[in-house]
Design a protein around this motif. Structure first.
Motif, short mmCIF file in Angstrom:
data_model
loop_
_atom_site.label_atom_id
_atom_site.label_comp_id
_atom_site.label_asym_id
_atom_site.label_seq_id
_atom_site.Cartn_x
_atom_site.Cartn_y
_atom_site.Cartn_z
N ILE A 136 3.70 -6.63 4.46
CA ILE A 136 1.89 -7.20 3.56
C ILE A 136 1.89 -5.47 3.31
CG2 ILE A 136 0.12 -7.45 2.86
CD1 ILE A 136 1.41 -10.47 3.11
N PRO A 137 0.95 -5.08 4.48
CA PRO A 137 0.55 -3.54 4.35
C PRO A 137 1.70 -2.57 4.72
CG PRO A 137 0.05 -4.62 6.58
CD PRO A 137 0.41 -5.41 6.07
N VAL A 138 2.64 -3.27 4.66
CA VAL A 138 3.97 -1.35 4.43
C VAL A 138 3.85 -1.94 2.80
CG1 VAL A 138 6.04 -1.16 4.75
CG2 VAL A 138 4.68 -1.53 7.02
N TYR A 139 3.72 -2.74 2.36
CA TYR A 139 4.43 -3.00 0.94
C TYR A 139 3.29 -2.27 0.15
CZ TYR A 139 5.34 -4.44 -3.70
OH TYR A 139 5.19 -4.45 -4.60
N TYR A 140 1.82 -2.26 0.91
CA TYR A 140 0.22 -1.69 -0.33
C TYR A 140 0.70 -0.28 0.00
CZ TYR A 140 -0.53 -5.55 -1.72
OH TYR A 140 -0.63 -6.97 -2.43
N ILE A 141 1.47 0.17 1.22
CA ILE A 141 1.35 1.95 1.84
C ILE A 141 2.25 2.45 1.17
CG2 ILE A 141 2.07 3.06 4.05
CD1 ILE A 141 0.97 1.70 5.13
N VAL A 142 3.26 1.94 0.95
CA VAL A 142 4.64 1.90 -0.68
C VAL A 142 4.13 2.13 -1.48
CG1 VAL A 142 7.25 1.79 -1.06
CG2 VAL A 142 6.17 1.55 1.52
#
Lengths: 286, 305
Positions: free
Chosen positions: A136-142
């Motif tokens: 989930i955090p990675v998705y928002y960074i992307v």
């Protein structure tokens, strides 16, 4: 002097035969799923549903493979597009990752500057984090970087993988002697030249291994599917799992799909292994 | 221009700069897509997280998630214990098995590339879609439950009941018998999980210079001696690598019940609780890894002395 030598030779011959038989027996079990998928993929529809299942085909046919391509043909994008996406992302991603992982693995193994040890520890600990947990955090960074729905998301996010770096670091440690590096430095070779002409050739088996893993995970687009929404950027596995989800009526097509998905990784594996063996016979006795 | 500038720096500065340049591409990716999310997940574990399309909201709740895990969630604790015992016996067995297989397939015999490919197949099968299709195939799933290809099955268990009795009657201690039968019961799942380790060992074996063995044989060393004095010491870094890999890989195995619990919490939108579980689990695994590292550095020092 001659006698013990003969003993060693004759034992190794008998041993080789034994090893061969043992390996052959185990490999029968290893081959089962591949053989079975292949057989299923070649069966015409009436043979697929015979119970108990047969381990052979009476009337082999390529209908299932044809079906895969006609089914995907009903999707909004031609199959070749998925195929192109998969090949493009896998090849670019693998080459880029090999380069990055080899450079950083070499530096982590032989670098003498401050912080290398700490960085190494952080990388090893980061290995423990499964992508599910940070998804989930990675998705928002992307998405903040504006990479959603681009090839960049598929290529860049896997580049941060730590396992290849870690693997190469371990191999540089054992396969590249400090003395060789020192000698090259004294001769005035630049750091990049040392990397290219000394480090890379001596860790070739490790690089080939990382190549196989990276190709495998990129080919399956493991963990990157969620970044893509538009159909013409999707990869083969997404298209193929739609077919496989078709249920019993598509059992034959599903088997054909699994065969199609397995062939490239196997081919890459065979290629890396034969090229490793080639380099061994050329440079193994330096 | 650049070269002249570099040569003005001291030697150690130049090393630093080069090292940094070599690390930079990886570091950027690592910081963005790895470290930053991990650090964020610490905050998550102390909060209630609600995810929406535009982003996520976190409400700090202190230790609530951790309290729930330790005090109310009995499933988590029992599963962690189960997973730990599995890890403790599976890791050494997988390591020994994959080393054994790697040495075997590193021999020269006809068709060795074929055999290597065969042993690499599980790695390909275990990848997402292929496994999904194979498992969803009703026929294969009924077959594999008999053959215990994916999980332990009835057929093999019956066989080892006989083995169990045989070993017990031979007067071998019950605990050892239990251990042996556990291994034979899981033989296929173990082989299936050692594909990557085997490949790593294989590349470890391949990067040992052949000149070492040549020198040893000129000196009259037996093959056992050269195995102990060359192969094993040269494989120590690979061994460490593989141990860590096996431990890390055990998460992704379908039989890991702790990860199943964590992903099911994520799927039911209990993201805060899931990250708290993940952190507890990872700290525990981190401790194990710490022990592995400690032991490996100790043995390295003692072997040098």
């Amino acid at each position: 002097m001659a006698k013990p030598r003969q003993v060693v030779l004759s034992r190794s011959k008998g041993g080789t035969a034994l090893i061969f038989i043992f390996l052959l027996l185990v490999s029968v079990f290893m081959m089962m799923p591949l053989y079975y998928s292949l057989i299923q993929a070649l069966k015409p529809i009436d043979e697929i549903f015979i119970y108990p299942p047969r381990l052979y085909v009476t009337n082999p046919t390529f209908d299932n493979f044809v079906q895969v391509f006609t089914l995907t043909g009903t999707l909004s994008v031609p199959v070749t597009r998925y195929l192109f996406n998969s090949i493009f992302v896998t090849v670019v991603g693998t080459v880029a990752y090999l380069f990055i992982a080899a450079m950083s693995g070499y530096t982590l193994a032989k670098g003498k500057f401050r912080g290398v040890g700490t960085l190494y520890t952080v990388i090893v600990l980061a290995l423990l984090f499964r992508p599910e947990v940070t998804a989930i955090p990675v998705y928002y960074i992307v998405s903040k970087m504006g990479l959603i729905d681009t090839y960049w998301a598929l290529i860049l996010t896997p580049l941060s993988g730590t396992s290849g770096v870690f693997l190469i670091r371990q191999f540089v440690l054992s396969a590249v002697p400090d003395a060789t590096l020192e000698a090259a430095r004294i001769d005035g070779a630049s750091e990049f030249k040392i990397f290219r002409t000394i480090v890379i050739p001596s860790i070739k088996p490790a690089i080939m291994t990382v190549l196989v893993f990276t190709f495998q995970s990129l080919w399956n687009s493991a963990g990157t599917k969620q970044y893509i929404f538009s159909e013409d950027l999707k990869e083969l596995p997404t298209a193929l799992s739609t077919i496989a989800a078709g249920g019993l009526a598509r059992a034959g097509a599903a088997a054909a799909v699994s065969v199609i998905m397995m062939i490239p990784p196997i081919a890459v594996f065979l290629w890396t292994q034969s090229s490793v063996m080639e380099t061994m016979s050329h440079s193994g006795l330096k | 221009m650049k070269k002249r500038k570099l040569s003005r720096l001291s030697v150690s500065d130049r090393h630093n700069l080069n090292g940094l340049l070599f690390l930079l591409p990886f570091l950027i990716g690592f910081l963005c897509f790895y470290l930053e999310p991990i650090i964020q997940s610490i905050t998550f574990s102390f909060s209630d997280v609600t995810v929406s399309l535009s982003g996520y909201d976190t409400v700090p709740v202190g230790l609530k998630n951790y309290k729930f895990i330790f005090k109310e969630d009995a499933a988590f604790n029992t599963r962690v214990m189960l997973d730990f015992t599995n890890l403790l016996w599976k890791t050494p067995v997988i390591i020994v098995l994959s080393l054994f297989l790697a040495i075997l397939i590193n021999q020269k015999f006809p068709g060795r590339i074929f055999i290597r490919a065969v042993f690499f197949l599980p790695v390909i099968f275990s990848a997402g879609i292929v496994l999904q299709i194979i498992q969803s195939d009703l026929v294969v799933s009924s077959m594999s439950s008999g053959n215990s290809l994916i999980e332990d099955g009835g057929g093999v268990a019956n066989q080892s009941m006989g083995l169990n009795q045989l070993l017990l009657q031979a007067g071998i201690q019950e605990k050892i018998v239990e251990f042996v039968t556990k291994i034979t019961n899981n033989f296929f799942s173990l082989i299936w999980n050692s594909g990557i380790q085997m490949l790593i060992f294989l590349s470890g074996l391949q990067s040992i210079p052949g000149s070492l063995y040549e020198a040893a044989s000129v000196e009259g060393a037996s093959s056992w001696e050269s195995f102990c004095k060359i192969t094993v010491p040269m494989l120590v870094p690979t061994l460490l690598l593989n141990t860590i890999y096996t431990i890390v890989d055990s998460y992704s195995s379908t039989s890991n019940s702790v990860m199943a619990l964590i992903t099911s919490s994520i799927n039911t939108a209990k993201y805060g609780r899931a990250t708290a579980m993940a952190w507890v689990y990872f700290v525990l695994i981190g401790l194990i890894l710490g022990v592995v590292f400690f032991v490996s550095t100790r043995t390295k020092k003692s072997s040098r002395a």
